[in-house]
Enzyme design. Structure first.
Site, PDB file in Angstrom:
ATOM      1  N   CYS A  95     -18.809 -63.601 -17.454  1.00  0.00           N
ATOM      2  CA  CYS A  95     -17.650 -63.945 -16.629  1.00  0.00           C
ATOM      3  C   CYS A  95     -16.490 -62.955 -16.756  1.00  0.00           C
ATOM      4  O   CYS A  95     -15.622 -62.916 -15.893  1.00  0.00           O
ATOM      5  CB  CYS A  95     -17.143 -65.340 -16.981  1.00  0.00           C
ATOM      6  SG  CYS A  95     -18.430 -66.589 -17.016  1.00  0.00           S
ATOM      7  N   HIS A 389     -15.475 -68.054  -8.071  1.00  0.00           N
ATOM      8  CA  HIS A 389     -15.635 -67.289  -9.316  1.00  0.00           C
ATOM      9  C   HIS A 389     -16.825 -66.340  -9.207  1.00  0.00           C
ATOM     10  O   HIS A 389     -17.889 -66.578  -9.780  1.00  0.00           O
ATOM     11  CB  HIS A 389     -15.813 -68.296 -10.454  1.00  0.00           C
ATOM     12  CG  HIS A 389     -16.036 -67.703 -11.806  1.00  0.00           C
ATOM     13  ND1 HIS A 389     -15.715 -66.406 -12.145  1.00  0.00           N
ATOM     14  CD2 HIS A 389     -16.579 -68.263 -12.939  1.00  0.00           C
ATOM     15  CE1 HIS A 389     -16.021 -66.191 -13.406  1.00  0.00           C
ATOM     16  NE2 HIS A 389     -16.555 -67.305 -13.905  1.00  0.00           N
ATOM     17  N   CYS A 419     -12.797 -67.711 -20.052  1.00  0.00           N
ATOM     18  CA  CYS A 419     -13.917 -68.101 -20.891  1.00  0.00           C
ATOM     19  C   CYS A 419     -15.133 -67.294 -20.436  1.00  0.00           C
ATOM     20  O   CYS A 419     -15.194 -66.823 -19.304  1.00  0.00           O
ATOM     21  CB  CYS A 419     -14.188 -69.595 -20.800  1.00  0.00           C
ATOM     22  SG  CYS A 419     -14.661 -70.200 -19.161  1.00  0.00           S
ATOM     23  N   ALA A 427      -8.805 -61.859 -23.224  1.00  0.00           N
ATOM     24  CA  ALA A 427      -7.409 -62.014 -22.798  1.00  0.00           C
ATOM     25  C   ALA A 427      -6.738 -60.659 -22.743  1.00  0.00           C
ATOM     26  O   ALA A 427      -6.974 -59.804 -23.603  1.00  0.00           O
ATOM     27  CB  ALA A 427      -6.652 -62.941 -23.751  1.00  0.00           C
TER      28      ALA A 427
END
Length: 437
Positions: A95, A389, A419, A427
């Site tokens: 992801c 997504h 995630c 991040a």
């Protein structure tokens, strides 16, 4: 500061663009992954003061390129006119593949190995293939190995309908963790159970996502989106998975999808299967001066974290906490947040985790809880529940969207986080800055 991701030269964002995110609708969409990437980056490059051949490299995050798009980044680079001499490579971190591409670009710029890089991510999830099962593959292998007509006839008679009528759906297999044996939706159910997140809370979060995107579209705030045209002349202007009339009452009618008997995670409070691409141009201060480029932000730091795959949705809680600790920041020192909405349950779970002193001490290694995040700072223009997504693109999309939010609101600092299937979190800490580096 010790342990920063980029300890050399500063890294700046020059510009970026993305396609409209197009919801998969039961058959392959009008664009392949490379089509999407080329379409949006061509429009991005028309705004620049340099030729595509001036890039030092092209880096693309992609989770499921087609069989005709091996090392899809090279395919995109050549189709864009970057030339044969510009190297291009593809990264895959599920992801967060698009964010990994940005991180890889920043690392090379910071170290002095590059000055100007095109980086981002793409996936056309509607084009995910159906794959023959092992029985069918073995049958084809036997047929290929058979020498005589008689051998071929005997092998042909061994064929069974189930060999060919039960294909493997690559998308579903790819969204299932092979270690813990859970689909990504089932991991969201685990997070919901862990933090006692109700169905109503999930649905309320999902509705808010749709309404925020609807407001952003009405106010024409999503200026990073470029127009798409297919071969039939159809025009695609906006993200098309939005349900502006969404309500908790309507979502309540949907049945749980991943745990049909006891679950609360539904198609309505989960991200959508979508096709899309997002790219940014990253540069050193030397490149900015050389080409007289604008600056829309600075990439300050990046953090990656690992965690139990069964609760992979908590990845942003881990990765973002590490960033905050490294820079001596608190949750609400960050002006705006983008946390990818793989599932409403996992975003809510991250917020609950930060406000849980036991979790923060035990799992994040903190002395106290991080506290409660002001949700007026979070995903203010909607998220993946309404946008979709596309696995490879989302990491770049949330960074690009955050850059526009910071500039549009005269804000200084933001964190984009995701995630990651397999039990990871990523991040990025970014800052807005003056138009010149």
């Amino acid at each position: 500061m010790k342990n920063k991701a980029y300890q050399g030269r500063d890294v700046y964002f020059v510009d970026g663009s993305r396609t409209p995110f197009l919801k998969a609708r039961a058959k392959p969409g009008p664009f392949t992954s490379s089509d999407l990437a080329v379409a949006t980056t061509k429009q991005l490059l028309t705004r620049q003061n340099f030729e595509p051949t001036e890039f030092d490299e092209v880096i693309t995050g992609a989770a499921m390129p087609s069989a005709d798009e091996a090392n899809i980044s090279r395919v995109i680079s050549l189709r864009l006119g970057c030339g044969k001499k510009v190297p291009a490579w593809t990264v895959m971190r599920n992801c967060a593949s698009g964010m990994q591409a940005l991180d890889s670009a920043a690392t090379n710029i910071s170290s002095g190995r590059a000055d100007l890089i095109l980086a981002g991510g793409v996936d056309a999830m509607s084009h995910a293939p159906l794959v023959y099962n092992h029985q069918a593959v073995n049958w084809f292998a036997e047929m290929a190995a058979a020498k005589s007509t008689g051998q071929k006839a005997l092998t042909f008679l061994k064929a069974r309908p189930q060999y060919f009528l039960n294909p493997i759906i690559a998308l579903l297999r790819g969204l299932t963790d092979p270690i813990v044996g859970l689909s990504m939706g089932q991991t969201a159910e685990e997070v919901a159970y862990k933090f006692k997140i109700s169905r109503t809370e999930m649905d309320e979060f999902a509705v808010r996502s749709h309404l925020r995107l609807a407001e952003a579209q009405t106010k024409n705030l999503l200026t990073e989106i470029t127009t798409l045209y297919d071969h039939k002349g159809n025009v695609y202007l906006h993200d098309d998975g939005i349900r502006a009339d969404s309500s908790v009452e309507k979502l309540a009618k949907l049945k749980p999808f991943f745990d049909k008997k006891f679950g609360n995670v539904t198609a309505g409070n989960s991200s959508q299967v979508t096709d899309g691409a997002a790219y940014l141009i990253l540069a050193s201060s030397d490149a900015i001066k050389k080409y007289n480029l604008p600056v829309i932000g600075k990439l300050v730091d990046c953090s990656w974290a690992g965690l139990d795959p069964a609760v992979m949705g908590l990845g942003p809680a881990f990765a973002s906490a590490a960033l905050l600790k490294r820079h001596n920041l608190k949750l609400n020192d960050i002006d705006y947040w983008e946390i990818n909405e793989a599932f409403a349950a996992q975003v809510i779970g991250c917020l609950r985790a930060w406000n849980d002193i036991d979790f923060c001490k035990r799992e994040l290694g903190l002395e106290d809880k991080l506290g409660e995040l002001d949700q007026n700072r979070l995903n203010i223009r909607g998220g993946a529940i309404c946008l979709g997504h596309p696995i490879g693109a989302s990491g770049a999309r949330i960074v690009l969207q955050l850059l526009h939010i910071l500039r549009g609101n005269n804000a200084k600092r933001g964190i984009a986080s995701l995630c990651i299937g397999g039990g990871q979190g990523g991040a990025m800490l970014i800052e807005s800055c003056d138009k010149t580096a």
